[in-house]
Design an enzyme around this catalytic site. Structure first.
Site, mmCIF file in Angstrom:
data_model
loop_
_atom_site.group_PDB
_atom_site.id
_atom_site.type_symbol
_atom_site.label_atom_id
_atom_site.label_comp_id
_atom_site.label_asym_id
_atom_site.label_seq_id
_atom_site.Cartn_x
_atom_site.Cartn_y
_atom_site.Cartn_z
ATOM 1 N N ASN A 82 0.833 -1.190 0.000
ATOM 2 C CA ASN A 82 0.000 0.000 0.000
ATOM 3 C C ASN A 82 0.879 1.255 0.000
ATOM 4 O O ASN A 82 2.119 1.163 -0.055
ATOM 5 C CB ASN A 82 -0.979 -0.011 1.167
ATOM 6 C CG ASN A 82 -0.296 0.000 2.528
ATOM 7 O OD1 ASN A 82 0.808 0.518 2.694
ATOM 8 N ND2 ASN A 82 -0.953 -0.563 3.525
ATOM 9 N N ARG A 83 0.254 2.427 0.099
ATOM 10 C CA ARG A 83 1.022 3.667 -0.026
ATOM 11 C C ARG A 83 2.090 3.797 1.074
ATOM 12 O O ARG A 83 3.257 4.117 0.782
ATOM 13 C CB ARG A 83 0.066 4.867 0.030
ATOM 14 C CG ARG A 83 0.744 6.195 -0.297
ATOM 15 C CD ARG A 83 -0.211 7.354 -0.076
ATOM 16 N NE ARG A 83 -1.300 7.360 -1.021
ATOM 17 C CZ ARG A 83 -1.258 7.934 -2.221
ATOM 18 N NH1 ARG A 83 -0.143 8.518 -2.644
ATOM 19 N NH2 ARG A 83 -2.321 7.913 -3.005
ATOM 20 N N GLU A 97 3.420 1.423 2.980
ATOM 21 C CA GLU A 97 4.438 0.381 2.832
ATOM 22 C C GLU A 97 5.383 0.698 1.686
ATOM 23 O O GLU A 97 6.595 0.463 1.772
ATOM 24 C CB GLU A 97 3.752 -0.965 2.610
ATOM 25 C CG GLU A 97 2.981 -1.465 3.831
ATOM 26 C CD GLU A 97 1.946 -2.528 3.496
ATOM 27 O OE1 GLU A 97 1.382 -3.113 4.442
ATOM 28 O OE2 GLU A 97 1.679 -2.758 2.299
ATOM 29 N N ASP A 99 -6.521 -6.847 1.565
ATOM 30 C CA ASP A 99 -6.791 -8.283 1.429
ATOM 31 C C ASP A 99 -7.634 -8.559 0.187
ATOM 32 O O ASP A 99 -7.444 -9.560 -0.504
ATOM 33 C CB ASP A 99 -7.520 -8.801 2.666
ATOM 34 C CG ASP A 99 -6.649 -8.769 3.912
ATOM 35 O OD1 ASP A 99 -5.417 -8.781 3.773
ATOM 36 O OD2 ASP A 99 -7.213 -8.726 5.020
#
Length: 526
Positions: A209-210, A212, A279
């Site tokens: 994601n952003r 991470e 997920d």
């Protein structure tokens, strides 16, 4: 990469079949405590949650499993729980979903991870975590590696759901890399925050994601240029086939090893809860790749599925049918409200029940929508928090009203109903009465027009037996579809009569003119 068209995405959904997927990752229990906040505690400046109900669902990699099952995949799981009551509960929840659990290992040295979310008025107010985030012991890692070989038999793709709780170790991933490469099986990772991404080298793809992405790359993903730069770096250093950066409001940015990047933007939508969106992306991309679809199609489908997910509270699996309906509704923001009974009962209704929403049902033909219909629908919506409208199909209307009806086709009638703000879902039914819908939905409130006073109401016994009620909506005087049709027929007859009179007058004028010309010719004849 070229963005796939809507028709290509729909065809892909139809042709997916039932692929086999292995999920490897950290499983946990997601506890949801629903209630209302109506006062502040006298003991401290904190809200008091008045609990109304609680429920448990598989979380972490377990939520990926549930999403895959809802999407129609056959699923195996390789994971660890504690050897405790919570572990028993989690195994039971997973078994109910039809998951193969030969790879579920119990560890007496750790508790089963639990995350408890306190929710009031559709918003999380607190989360409580119970866990021991420590790497697996050597013996337990060895056991999982031994089970990995059997778990890989016959699977089409492996999904790694890393929540940094200890299961995803360098040794286990090294074994996965070796076995998957030997068998030609792709593996896709949803990485954990704070991990060294070298751990995932050799994977088919990663889906950070952003936050991470920023942490792992050391660069803020602020625009397309930075997205492409970071994605290329991931692909090259980690030897990936593709990097899929999930960028919340900016959608998904897909950077393949070969070919041009693809940006899949989001569509504006109301966001209720982002829990489970990552997920959902992993599950949908995994399903698509297991079915042999390319990265562009996988990214597009994942973006649609995640967009549906964030409109719901908590982790709520999404079906292929719901994804297809969302694709068909592009360009028509309200078209997602039109849904089949099966899809509604298996998706939105479950979430409505979980969140304690009061469901209202009404039905009708709604042919030539008028102010009386609108007022009745607004009244119905005011009786609860979610209004479902059962709409008679064309065939059903003909049975009830005769061969001249409906005037408008069911698709047009459904789209007009969906455009009304008071309406939350529209379900078309083919029977003369909505009994099957009421039996399946069991609404809290059944609304009919006040002209049903003293008359039998279909479904009354079902609703009242479940503790619900039947409410009669006031009518708007002098307005009905029948009267509108009669008025149109009068206008049509008047117009036809006027046209006939005009034609007759014109014909008479032409005849007079013709007779005059004949007389003139006779005078000219010697």
């Amino acid at each position: 990469m070229t963005p796939p068209s809507g028709s290509e995405l729909l065809q892909a959904l139809e042709c997916m079949g039932r692929p086999r997927v292995l999920v490897l990752g950290d499983v946990m229990i997601d506890d949801y405590v629903f209630g209302r906040v109506e006062r502040i505690s006298p003991e401290a400046p904190i809200a008091v949650l008045n609990v109304e109900r609680e429920e448990q669902r598989p979380g972490g990699a377990g939520s990926v499993v549930g999403m895959l099952r809802r999407l129609g995949a056959a699923v195996r799981l390789l994971a660890v729980t504690g050897d405790d009551a919570a572990g028993d509960l989690l195994a039971s929840l997973l078994a109910r979903q039809g998951v193969e659990l030969d790879g579920l290992v119990r560890d007496p040295a750790r508790p089963t991870t639990r995350k408890t979310r306190m929710i009031a008025h559709d918003q999380q107010v607190l989360r409580v975590d119970r866990e021991r985030a420590a790497p697996l012991g050597a013996e337990l890692e060895k056991t999982l590696i031994e089970r990995l070989a059997a778990a890989l038999d016959g699977v089409d793709v492996v999904l790694v759901s890393d929540y940094a709780k200890g299961l995803v170790t360098p040794g286990l991933l090294a074994a996965l890399r070796t076995e998957a490469d030997r068998r030609g099986i792709g593996w896709i990772v949803d990485p954990a925050r704070g991990r060294d991404y070298a751990l995932y080298r050799g994977a088919s793809a990663i889906t950070p994601n952003r936050a991470e992405t920023a942490e792992a790359s050391g660069e803020r993903p602020a625009d397309r240029a930075s997205w492409e730069r970071i994605g290329r770096r991931f692909v090259e250093t980690l030897e990936l086939e593709c990097a899929l950066l999930t960028l919340d409001r900016d959608g998904i940015f897909c950077v393949p090893r070969d070919g041009e990047p693809l940006h899949v933007p989001t569509e504006p939508r109301q966001v209720y809860d982002v829990t489970g969106a990552g997920d959902m992306v992993l599950a949908t991309i995994g399903l698509a790749r297991a079915a042999g679809l390319d990265w562009a199609v996988a990214a597009e489908l994942a973006n649609v599925a995640a967009g549906i997910e964030i409109r719901r509270i908590g982790v709520a699996p999404v079906s292929r049918e719901e994804i297809a309906a969302e694709i068909r509704s592009r360009g028509e923001p309200e078209a997602h409200k039109i849904i089949s009974l099966e899809a509604f009962v298996g998706g939105p209704l479950e979430e409505l029940r979980r969140s304690g929403k009061r469901v209202v049902f009404t039905n009708g033909c709604f042919d030539l929508l008028h102010v009386g219909h609108v007022k009745m629908l607004q009244f119905a919506r005011a009786q609860g928090e979610h209004l479902v409208v059962g709409l008679n199909s064309d065939r059903s209307v003909r049975q009830l009203k005769g061969p001249g009806r409906p005037i408008l086709a069911e698709q047009d009638r459904a789209r007009m109903l969906a455009a009304i703000g008071a309406v939350d879902h529209v379900i078309v039914f083919d029977e003369p009465t909505p009994l099957a819908l009421i039996e399946a939905i069991v609404p809290d409130v059944l609304v009919k027009a006040s002209d049903y006073e003293g008359r039998p109401v279909v479904g009354r016994s079902i609703v009242e037996a479940a503790g619900g009620q039947v409410v009669l909506a006031p009518l708007v005087g002098g307005v009905s579809t029948t009267r509108i049709v009669e008025r149109l027929q009068q206008v049509e007859r008047g117009a036809a009569q006027a046209a006939r009179r005009a034609a007759q007058a014109l014909y008479a004028q032409v005849e007079r003119a013709a007779e005059g010309r004949v007389g003139e010719r006779r005078e000219e004849t010697p």
